[in-house]
Design a protein around this motif. Structure first.
Motif, PDB file in Angstrom:
ATOM      1  N   LEU A  24       2.338  -7.036   2.262  1.00 29.83           N
ATOM      2  CA  LEU A  24       1.122  -6.586   1.581  1.00 29.83           C
ATOM      3  C   LEU A  24       1.485  -5.503   0.567  1.00 29.83           C
ATOM      4  O   LEU A  24       2.145  -4.532   0.919  1.00 29.83           O
ATOM      5  CB  LEU A  24       0.124  -6.031   2.598  1.00 29.83           C
ATOM      6  N   PRO A  25       1.111  -5.679  -0.698  1.00 26.62           N
ATOM      7  CA  PRO A  25       1.465  -4.669  -1.712  1.00 26.62           C
ATOM      8  C   PRO A  25       0.952  -3.286  -1.320  1.00 26.62           C
ATOM      9  O   PRO A  25      -0.158  -3.147  -0.796  1.00 26.62           O
ATOM     10  CB  PRO A  25       0.764  -5.190  -2.975  1.00 26.62           C
ATOM     11  N   GLU A  26       1.759  -2.275  -1.576  1.00 27.38           N
ATOM     12  CA  GLU A  26       1.390  -0.917  -1.184  1.00 27.38           C
ATOM     13  C   GLU A  26       0.114  -0.458  -1.868  1.00 27.38           C
ATOM     14  O   GLU A  26      -0.722   0.220  -1.258  1.00 27.38           O
ATOM     15  CB  GLU A  26       2.532   0.050  -1.517  1.00 27.38           C
ATOM     16  N   ASP A  27      -0.062  -0.851  -3.123  1.00 27.72           N
ATOM     17  CA  ASP A  27      -1.269  -0.444  -3.837  1.00 27.72           C
ATOM     18  C   ASP A  27      -2.513  -1.015  -3.176  1.00 27.72           C
ATOM     19  O   ASP A  27      -3.537  -0.321  -3.031  1.00 27.72           O
ATOM     20  CB  ASP A  27      -1.197  -0.917  -5.295  1.00 27.72           C
ATOM     21  N   LEU A  28      -2.456  -2.278  -2.754  1.00 26.66           N
ATOM     22  CA  LEU A  28      -3.596  -2.895  -2.089  1.00 26.66           C
ATOM     23  C   LEU A  28      -3.855  -2.243  -0.731  1.00 26.66           C
ATOM     24  O   LEU A  28      -5.003  -2.012  -0.338  1.00 26.66           O
ATOM     25  CB  LEU A  28      -3.345  -4.402  -1.912  1.00 26.66           C
TER      26      LEU A  28
END
Length: 411
Positions: A24-28
């Motif tokens: 899961l992307p860190e920004d998301l």
């Protein structure tokens, strides 16, 4: 593991794909976490080192502040011995541990997410500032003159990431004459500056009582006694001035409150044997107090009955909340400025029904970006209390805050 339900009665536990959540992307992930209540953030620190490090990153703090504005919390304390905070969003009480060795510390002032603690009722006052959410704190250097505190005020400047504290208190000159002095602490210089003109002690007796100084539109405002009135300290000119506004007739126990830029006053009005509880707003153009609210009849009768035999109570608040407390009794009445409703604050398990320790209160807005590690100036040495450090993700959530069981909200 995750729960999957085809109907409300059919719940099945299934294994979740770790590879999906790992990638899961860190920004998301930060966007999702930013919607959590602030108390839940500290629990999620225990999940992993990555989540623990996210909590105090500048990017996440800025995002969290933007998408999750916090409602004011209400702190109730008894001369520093018991301190609890009511979360008005989750409707829960939390233990609020005092991050200092001395048991005589009590909350003297608050500004946004910062609290100023000190030994108000003892000579040689010792002050420090902390953010109870992040647990970063700073001991303030000794004041230059003041030995006993009368009034404390605090303002936090988000733009400069700094704060100032006003203290008015007693000192003795070379001839051992008691006088009242004013000192201002600036976090950018990490030093106290003497301000205002000192008053003779006899003048101070009626000019200034004891309590909070309220910040509003560039000045600190205080209630004066004998007779009741208002004075203001201009932070730029470093001067005290009397505010020329007539107080309501037969007023009892007035307290000043700042709410969303409005300077309000809460107090009682005596009419024979009748005591009404009212709220006024300062109309700055005409300089008059305009009544904006009265406590409903049923709640007023209950509140006034608790005041016996005295008629002394105290008001405080910020944001959209005004709280009224009674020194010898733990129930508190709360007025919401937005929906214009009154209710009793749910009882706190740690505060007894009848309190002999002079129950007091103050409100603040819990924040991550006030006095966090990233907000220190170069001239201010940051410090962490090693006895309160929970930086390791393997440790439990911070001990400054813990849930307490609360009875039903009897609104």
């Amino acid at each position: 593991m995750g729960a999957v339900a085809s109907t409300s009665e059919d719940i099945q536990m299934v294994a979740m794909d770790e590879s999906v959540w790992k990638s899961l992307p860190e920004d998301l992930m930060e966007r999702v976490l930013a919607w959590l209540p602030i108390h839940s953030l500290f629990r999620m620190r225990c999940v992993c080192k990555q989540w623990n490090s996210i909590l105090f990153s500048e990017r996440f703090v800025a995002r969290y502040t933007q998408v999750s504005p916090q409602k004011p919390w209400i702190i109730m304390y008894t001369a520093g011995r018991v301190s609890s905070a009511y979360d008005s969003s989750l409707k829960k009480w939390h233990d609020l541990a005092i991050p200092a060795m001395s048991p005589e510390k009590c909350v003297l002032a608050a500004s946004e997410g910062l609290l100023c603690y000190g030994n108000e009722f003892f000579p040689w006052p010792n002050l420090f500032v902390c953010n109870p959410m992040t647990k970063f704190w700073q001991h303030l250097p000794p004041m230059r003159f003041i030995k006993t505190i009368h009034v404390v005020g605090m303002v936090n400047d988000r733009a400069s990431k700094s704060y100032k504290i006003l203290v008015a208190g007693l000192f003795f000159d070379e001839a051992h004459n008691g006088r009242l002095a004013t000192e201002i602490f600036c976090s950018q210089t990490n030093a106290w500056a003497v301000g205002g003109k000192p008053w003779p002690i006899m003048a101070a007796a009626w000019k200034l009582g004891a309590g909070y100084a309220v910040w509003s539109m560039g000045s600190f405002y205080c209630i004066t006694f004998s007779p009741f009135g208002v004075i203001a300290y201009d932070i730029e000119r470093n001067l005290w001035d009397e505010v020329h506004v007539r107080m309501p007739a037969c007023i009892v126990s007035p307290s000043l409150v700042e709410c969303q830029g409005r300077l309000l006053m809460v107090g009682g009005c005596e009419e024979g044997n009748f005591l009404g509880i009212r709220i006024w707003e300062l109309e700055r153009i005409k300089m008059v107090w305009v009544e904006i609210e009265r406590m409903p009849r049923k709640l007023r009768r209950e509140f006034v009955e608790m005041l016996r035999p005295s008629r002394h109570f105290f008001g405080f608040g910020n944001g959209n909340i005004i709280c009224l407390t009674i020194s010898e009794s733990s129930p508190a009445a709360v007025f919401d400025l937005e929906d214009r409703t009154w209710k009793w604050l749910p009882g706190c398990p740690r505060l007894p029904d009848i309190n002999n320790w002079q129950l007091r209160g103050i409100s603040f807005e819990p924040q991550l970006d006030s006095f966090s590690q990233s907000s220190w100036g170069k001239d201010i040495p940051s410090s962490k209390n090693p006895t309160l450090d929970n930086s390791s993700p393997e440790r439990k959530a911070p001990t400054l805050l813990s849930d307490m069981t609360v009875g039903a909200d009897h609104s």
